[in-house]
Motif scaffolding. Structure first.
Motif, PDB file in Angstrom:
ATOM      1  N   ILE A 148      -1.407  -3.269   3.566  1.00 22.01           N
ATOM      2  CA  ILE A 148       0.041  -3.143   3.481  1.00 22.01           C
ATOM      3  C   ILE A 148       0.453  -1.773   4.012  1.00 22.01           C
ATOM      4  O   ILE A 148      -0.002  -0.736   3.529  1.00 22.01           O
ATOM      5  CB  ILE A 148       0.522  -3.307   2.033  1.00 22.01           C
ATOM      6  CG1 ILE A 148       0.063  -4.674   1.484  1.00 22.01           C
ATOM      7  CG2 ILE A 148       2.035  -3.171   1.935  1.00 22.01           C
ATOM      8  CD1 ILE A 148       0.293  -4.827  -0.004  1.00 22.01           C
ATOM      9  N   GLY A 149       1.323  -1.778   5.027  1.00 21.46           N
ATOM     10  CA  GLY A 149       1.783  -0.525   5.619  1.00 21.46           C
ATOM     11  C   GLY A 149       3.074  -0.007   5.013  1.00 21.46           C
ATOM     12  O   GLY A 149       3.386   1.173   5.120  1.00 21.46           O
ATOM     13  N   GLY A 150       3.838  -0.888   4.378  1.00 26.52           N
ATOM     14  CA  GLY A 150       5.101  -0.466   3.791  1.00 26.52           C
ATOM     15  C   GLY A 150       5.918  -1.676   3.396  1.00 26.52           C
ATOM     16  O   GLY A 150       5.524  -2.831   3.618  1.00 26.52           O
ATOM     17  N   MET A 151       7.073  -1.442   2.827  1.00 27.42           N
ATOM     18  CA  MET A 151       7.955  -2.512   2.387  1.00 27.42           C
ATOM     19  C   MET A 151       9.383  -2.195   2.788  1.00 27.42           C
ATOM     20  O   MET A 151       9.831  -1.052   2.644  1.00 27.42           O
ATOM     21  CB  MET A 151       7.862  -2.716   0.878  1.00 27.42           C
ATOM     22  CG  MET A 151       6.501  -3.222   0.413  1.00 27.42           C
ATOM     23  SD  MET A 151       6.482  -3.680  -1.330  1.00 27.42           S
ATOM     24  CE  MET A 151       4.783  -4.231  -1.509  1.00 27.42           C
ATOM     25  N   GLU A 152      10.059  -3.185   3.319  1.00 27.16           N
ATOM     26  CA  GLU A 152      11.465  -3.062   3.657  1.00 27.16           C
ATOM     27  C   GLU A 152      12.275  -3.918   2.685  1.00 27.16           C
ATOM     28  O   GLU A 152      11.739  -4.459   1.720  1.00 27.16           O
ATOM     29  CB  GLU A 152      11.693  -3.504   5.110  1.00 27.16           C
ATOM     30  CG  GLU A 152      11.021  -2.592   6.128  1.00 27.16           C
ATOM     31  CD  GLU A 152      11.632  -1.205   6.170  1.00 27.16           C
ATOM     32  OE1 GLU A 152      12.852  -1.097   5.982  1.00 27.16           O
ATOM     33  OE2 GLU A 152      10.895  -0.242   6.373  1.00 27.16           O
ATOM     34  N   LYS A 153      13.559  -4.062   2.976  1.00 26.52           N
ATOM     35  CA  LYS A 153      14.445  -4.778   2.064  1.00 26.52           C
ATOM     36  C   LYS A 153      14.016  -6.222   1.867  1.00 26.52           C
ATOM     37  O   LYS A 153      14.007  -6.732   0.744  1.00 26.52           O
ATOM     38  CB  LYS A 153      15.877  -4.727   2.605  1.00 26.52           C
ATOM     39  CG  LYS A 153      16.888  -5.447   1.738  1.00 26.52           C
ATOM     40  CD  LYS A 153      18.279  -5.320   2.329  1.00 26.52           C
ATOM     41  CE  LYS A 153      19.297  -6.063   1.463  1.00 26.52           C
ATOM     42  NZ  LYS A 153      20.659  -5.983   2.028  1.00 26.52           N
TER      43      LYS A 153
END
Length: 386
Positions: free
Chosen positions: A349-354
């Motif tokens: 997992i590289g990140g989370m957006e909306k």
């Protein structure tokens, strides 16, 4: 009478046996049940936009805080903010009275230690002094010599010289001020060499999409209409706590001296290396049925039409529902390569957006991602595409 009771119990036993048989059949059906799912075709495409617009300030990667090695009173500051400097140029000096006294004391101590050693040496040769006395005298002379060298070294650093060609960015002290060892007096950079960087802020999704060596078009606010070539040379591996964003540095090529000043504002458009990118994962669950319908097409060999497409290197934007048991930077998802069975794979997992999760690794060889029905799947579960 017993015969009558036995006859009455026969229908009940028959119903019980039939019920047990139905339960066993239901269990067998569940064990081999085909789970209906929806798919998101990946087709080797990277997530996000082909071009990412960013902004930031110009800087260099060689800013230096210059200071004195020893403390003292500043006698002279020979440059001002904004002045161009050359390698080795004298920039500032301390009042030398105290440091010169320290050097003189060390020098006199060394000369005395030399005389003491020579005296003991002659006595030892005449068998008057012992070997231990000679060795002690020699050790004392060596210690005094090192102290003298240290004092000379400190005197040479009671002044500040430029470490490279560049400019004075800030003057942090004044003449007559008492400074401690290591207190910054000037901040300089090597801007004269043309090593300009545009330091930009990135969101989670932008950080995951950008790679080192990606090309960029850079514009300087003060030069309207002129564009420079740039290259992404660095991106941070951690969040900047002050701004809440990630950082990346874009090296700007072909900039003439005097065009850019430290701290000026600039913009850039970064090409992420793919001319065909997709944002279909961001369309949400409302469009997932249409996406899944396109993914369900098969060729003559029963495989997905896009299963043999060249796989991308990521990153990918996937719906939250597709990620199972995310733990920090890892989790797992289900994919399919034949539209018939589910395969469990581990992803990074590289990140989370909306609305989406950014996956940076794990889907390189995945033609299609299962985005609904995952909660009922295990590795190898039979599936049917809605």
């Amino acid at each position: 009478m017993k015969t009558i009771h036995a006859i009455l119990l026969l229908p009940v036993l028959a119903v019980f046996v039939a019920s047990c048989g139905d339960n066993k059949a239901a269990e067998n059906k569940t064990a081999t049940e085909v789970i209906p799912v929806k798919l998101l075709p990946l087709n080797g495409q990277r997530a996000g936009s082909a071009a990412i617009a960013v902004s930031g300030q110009f800087t260099t990667d060689d800013e230096t805080m210059l200071s004195f090695k020893v403390g003292g009173i500043i006698q002279s500051l020979l440059v001002k903010e904004g002045d161009a400097i050359r390698t080795g140029q004298l920039l500032a000096t301390l009042n030398p009275t105290e440091i010169n006294a320290q050097v003189m004391q060390a020098q006199l101590g060394f000369e005395k230690a030399q005389r003491d050693y020579n005296r003991v040496l002659h006595l030892y040769q005449d068998s008057v002094a012992t070997l231990e006395q000679l060795q002690n005298a020699k050790t004392g002379m060596s210690i005094a010599e090192e102290q003298y060298k240290s004092a000379e070294f400190n005197r040479s650093h009671a002044q500040i010289r430029a470490t490279s060609n560049g400019y004075v960015l800030r003057k942090l002290a004044s003449e007559g001020q008492l400074v401690q060892p290591g207190t910054a007096v000037f901040e300089t950079n090597g801007a004269q060499s043309g090593n300009w960087l545009l330091r930009v802020d990135l969101s989670n999704k932008q950080w995951a999409a950008i790679r080192q060596q990606d090309k960029a078009k850079v514009e300087i606010e003060s030069l309207t209409g002129k564009t420079f070539e740039g290259t992404v040379v660095r991106k941070t591996e951690g969040l900047n706590q002050n701004s809440g964003t990630f950082k990346a540095d874009i090296r700007v090529n072909g900039v003439e001296p005097g065009v850019i000043a430290y701290g000026m504002f600039g913009t850039a458009v970064i090409e992420t290396g793919s001319s065909k990118m997709t944002d279909r994962a961001n369309e949400g669950a409302g469009n997932s049925a249409d996406i899944s319908g396109r993914a369900a097409g098969t060729g003559s060999n029963g495989m997905m039409k896009d299963a043999n497409s060249s796989s991308g290197k990521g990153p990918w934007s996937i719906p939250y529902d597709a990620l199972m048991e995310g733990d920090g930077s890892t989790g797992y998802v289900f994919i399919t390569t034949d539209n018939k069975t589910a395969k469990k794979v581990t992803v990074t997992i590289g990140g989370m957006e909306k609305d989406v999760v950014i996956i940076t690794k794990g889907l390189e060889n995945a033609p299609a991602l299962i985005i609904s029905g995952s909660a009922y799947l295990t590795d190898g579960s039979p599936i049917s595409v809605k």
